[in-house]
Scaffold this motif. Structure first.
Motif, PDB file in Angstrom:
ATOM      1  N   ILE A 135      10.383  -0.406   3.717  1.00  0.00           N
ATOM      2  CA  ILE A 135       9.173  -0.226   3.081  1.00  0.00           C
ATOM      3  C   ILE A 135       8.160   0.661   3.790  1.00  0.00           C
ATOM      4  CG2 ILE A 135       7.017  -1.779   2.519  1.00  0.00           C
ATOM      5  CD1 ILE A 135       9.454  -3.954   1.993  1.00  0.00           C
ATOM      6  N   GLU A 136       8.254   0.342   5.317  1.00  0.00           N
ATOM      7  CA  GLU A 136       7.408   1.567   6.104  1.00  0.00           C
ATOM      8  C   GLU A 136       7.685   2.827   5.956  1.00  0.00           C
ATOM      9  OE1 GLU A 136       5.440   0.048   9.256  1.00  0.00           O
ATOM     10  OE2 GLU A 136       5.403  -1.246   7.392  1.00  0.00           O
ATOM     11  N   ALA A 137       8.851   3.285   5.543  1.00  0.00           N
ATOM     12  CA  ALA A 137       9.381   4.725   5.250  1.00  0.00           C
ATOM     13  C   ALA A 137       8.936   5.218   3.918  1.00  0.00           C
ATOM     14  CB  ALA A 137      10.897   4.638   5.156  1.00  0.00           C
TER      15      ALA A 137
ATOM     16  N   LEU B 148      11.513  13.408   1.448  1.00  0.00           N
ATOM     17  CA  LEU B 148      11.081  13.459  -0.271  1.00  0.00           C
ATOM     18  C   LEU B 148       9.897  12.466  -0.356  1.00  0.00           C
ATOM     19  CD1 LEU B 148      14.350  12.964  -1.740  1.00  0.00           C
ATOM     20  CD2 LEU B 148      13.103  14.892  -1.839  1.00  0.00           C
ATOM     21  N   PRO B 149       8.921  12.732  -1.559  1.00  0.00           N
ATOM     22  CA  PRO B 149       8.193  11.879  -1.798  1.00  0.00           C
ATOM     23  C   PRO B 149       8.856  10.516  -2.093  1.00  0.00           C
ATOM     24  CG  PRO B 149       7.826  13.774  -3.291  1.00  0.00           C
ATOM     25  CD  PRO B 149       9.017  14.141  -2.315  1.00  0.00           C
ATOM     26  N   SER B 150       8.228   9.418  -1.537  1.00  0.00           N
ATOM     27  CA  SER B 150       9.164   8.191  -1.678  1.00  0.00           C
ATOM     28  C   SER B 150       8.366   7.062  -2.099  1.00  0.00           C
ATOM     29  CB  SER B 150       9.648   7.711  -0.412  1.00  0.00           C
ATOM     30  OG  SER B 150      10.456   9.005   0.255  1.00  0.00           O
ATOM     31  N   ALA B 151       8.794   6.416  -3.286  1.00  0.00           N
ATOM     32  CA  ALA B 151       8.087   5.271  -3.645  1.00  0.00           C
ATOM     33  C   ALA B 151       9.070   4.020  -4.047  1.00  0.00           C
ATOM     34  CB  ALA B 151       7.688   5.600  -5.235  1.00  0.00           C
TER      35      ALA B 151
ATOM     36  N   ASP C 233       2.621   6.396   1.761  1.00  0.00           N
ATOM     37  CA  ASP C 233       1.402   5.725   1.827  1.00  0.00           C
ATOM     38  C   ASP C 233       0.608   5.963   0.442  1.00  0.00           C
ATOM     39  OD1 ASP C 233       1.906   4.149   3.993  1.00  0.00           O
ATOM     40  OD2 ASP C 233       0.591   5.657   5.205  1.00  0.00           O
ATOM     41  N   LYS C 234      -0.099   5.074  -0.155  1.00  0.00           N
ATOM     42  CA  LYS C 234      -0.795   5.194  -1.215  1.00  0.00           C
ATOM     43  C   LYS C 234      -2.100   6.007  -0.764  1.00  0.00           C
ATOM     44  CE  LYS C 234      -0.438   2.518  -5.105  1.00  0.00           C
ATOM     45  NZ  LYS C 234      -0.252   1.121  -5.797  1.00  0.00           N
TER      46      LYS C 234
ATOM     47  N   ASN D 140       1.016  -1.205  -0.057  1.00  0.00           N
ATOM     48  CA  ASN D 140      -0.073   0.063  -0.112  1.00  0.00           C
ATOM     49  C   ASN D 140       0.662   1.160   0.047  1.00  0.00           C
ATOM     50  OD1 ASN D 140      -2.414  -1.537  -0.153  1.00  0.00           O
ATOM     51  ND2 ASN D 140      -2.134  -1.839   2.146  1.00  0.00           N
ATOM     52  N   LYS D 141       1.892   1.304  -0.588  1.00  0.00           N
ATOM     53  CA  LYS D 141       2.903   2.272  -0.876  1.00  0.00           C
ATOM     54  C   LYS D 141       2.909   2.954  -2.084  1.00  0.00           C
ATOM     55  CE  LYS D 141       4.288   1.932   3.625  1.00  0.00           C
ATOM     56  NZ  LYS D 141       4.012   3.431   4.518  1.00  0.00           N
TER      57      LYS D 141
END
Ligand code: AMP
Length: 407
Positions: free
Chosen positions: A400-402, A176-179, A405-406, A14-15
């Motif tokens: 992944i936690e970092a 930063l926006p992180s994906a 979120d979507k 859900n990221k």
């Protein structure tokens, strides 16, 4: 790495994905895992990890991003130890992407900032080893901020390092926006998918050195699988717990009660639990050592079990024959030595031949599968050793936690 396709597994991440970011013309910091093995002359002996990042890098090129790649290599422990320089990785990457890769001899600082600010769309820069700075592993706040200053957005594609709360994994992501990159996404989809919704029968094969190294995985999987197969060094703790003599085999005496509990728990739930019925034993693990096959109930004094025997290989292979999902983590013996490699290779072939979704945990098992020549026949081989273990233990990975979120 991805080979035969059997059943699709739905993603559970859900990221944000790199596809959710608008990266055209943006400076994208992509954390990759280029921690490749090097020989004594510092030549790259296996570039699988570099190749595994190519889908994400090629996507970023096609989208017209300015691509800033960063990785660790080895353990330079916060010093500028040039034996761990990523310069040779930059050259190999350049050949693989067929495009110029500019190598910068640092990963933070004014000169690096100046260089990335001059980049054009589609340019690729590889930064020097992140671990030349202590702040990477200590996750120093300022180091994370210094990395973030280089980019407009962050993509993590370093699954092999996603279990570490380091500067380039979690520190930078705060700013930063992180994906997730494609490799990271695929790893999560397969590994979490296999745990959450396996097609049955679901068989877990666990091996490797110690029970203690796999206990978290056993506990997390024990109510989810239909069969468990135990081989490798850890099998001797289970055999001793049943009262069998194990000679000099690897045993964790403090795990004996737990071994019996695990076995009884499985049996009470109707889960089939397999341990070796015969073993290859030797007095030492030197390549030329005399080796013989004995039943698992009669390992002689002074001898140690170093591989599963042929009867166990047959028993385990039969147990796999009706599986629809197979998860394999840990070799069946000391496969690095020819005399003790047959059991592991036999299981590798049985897994490869099964009409099932086959998932191989990283590290040693991936190497064993490659040496057995069956990598292409596996559905998925994880690129992460520690990270895949933690995921299979049901732990949340900091990397992944970092991520963002979507919505
Ligand atoms: P792990 O990292 O726990 O998956 O352990 C992998 C290592 O376990 C490999 O290097 C194998 O050589 C080793 N191993 C497998 N079986 C045995 C055994 N019977 N005795 C000692 N070491 C083993």
């Amino acid at each position: 790495m991805e080979g035969k396709q059997f059943a699709p597994i739905k993603g559970v991440l859900n990221k944000l994905s790199i596809r959710d970011l608008n990266i055209k013309g943006k400076r994208v910091f992509i954390r990759v895992d280029f921690n490749v093995p090097l020989d004594k002359d510092l030549n790259i002996t296996d570039d699988t990890r570099i190749r595994s990042a190519l889908p994400t890098i090629n996507y970023a090129i096609d989208e017209g991003a300015k691509i800033i790649l960063a990785s660790h290599l080895g353990r330079p422990k916060g010093t500028e130890d040039k034996r761990y320089s990523l310069a040779s990785v930059a050259r190999r990457l350049q050949r693989l992407v067929k495009k110029e890769v500019t190598f910068l001899d640092n990963c933070i600082g004014p000169e690096v900032e100046e260089a990335v600010n001059k980049m054009s769309e589609g340019d690729i820069v590889l930064l020097e080893n992140l671990r030349f700075h202590k702040g990477e592993e200590s996750n120093d706040e300022e180091f994370g901020r210094a990395l973030a200053r280089l980019a407009d957005c962050f993509v993590n594609d370093a699954f092999g390092a996603a279990h570490r709360a380091h500067g380039s994994i979690t520190g930078i992501a705060k700013h930063l926006p992180s994906a997730a990159g494609f490799l990271l996404q695929k790893e999560i989809e397969y590994l979490q998918g296999v745990i959450n919704r396996p097609v049955r029968p679901f068989v877990a094969i666990l091996g490797g050195a110690k029970v203690s190294g796999k206990i978290g995985v056993i506990k997390n999987l024990q109510d989810k699988v239909d069969k468990v197969i135990v081989g490798g060094g850890m099998a001797y703790t289970f055999l001793k717990a049943l009262g069998h003599p194990v000679g000099e085999s690897m045993v964790e005496n403090e795990m004996l009660d737990l071994a019996n509990e695990i076995r009884s728990h499985a049996l009470s739930k109707g889960i089939k639990f397999y341990i070796p019925v015969d073993c290859v034993v030797a007095q030492n693990m030197e390549p030329g050592a005399e080796a013989k096959v004995v039943t698992a109930q009669e390992i002689p004094d002074g001898w140690k079990g170093l591989d599963i025997g042929p009867a166990s290989a047959r028993l385990f292979s039969e147990a796999l024959s009706n599986a629809k999902t197979i998860l394999w983590n840990g070799p069946m013996g000391v496969f690095e030595v020819d005399a003790f490699s047959r059991g592991t290779f036999a299981i590798a072939r049985a897994v490869a031949d099964a009409y099932a979704l086959t998932i191989v945990g990283g590290g040693d098992t991936a190497l064993a599968v490659s040496r057995a020549g069956v990598s292409e026949s596996m559905s998925f081989i994880s690129t992460g050793g520690g990270a895949s273990l933690e995921l299979l233990e049901g732990k949340a990975l900091p990397g992944i936690e970092a991520l963002t979120d979507k919505k």
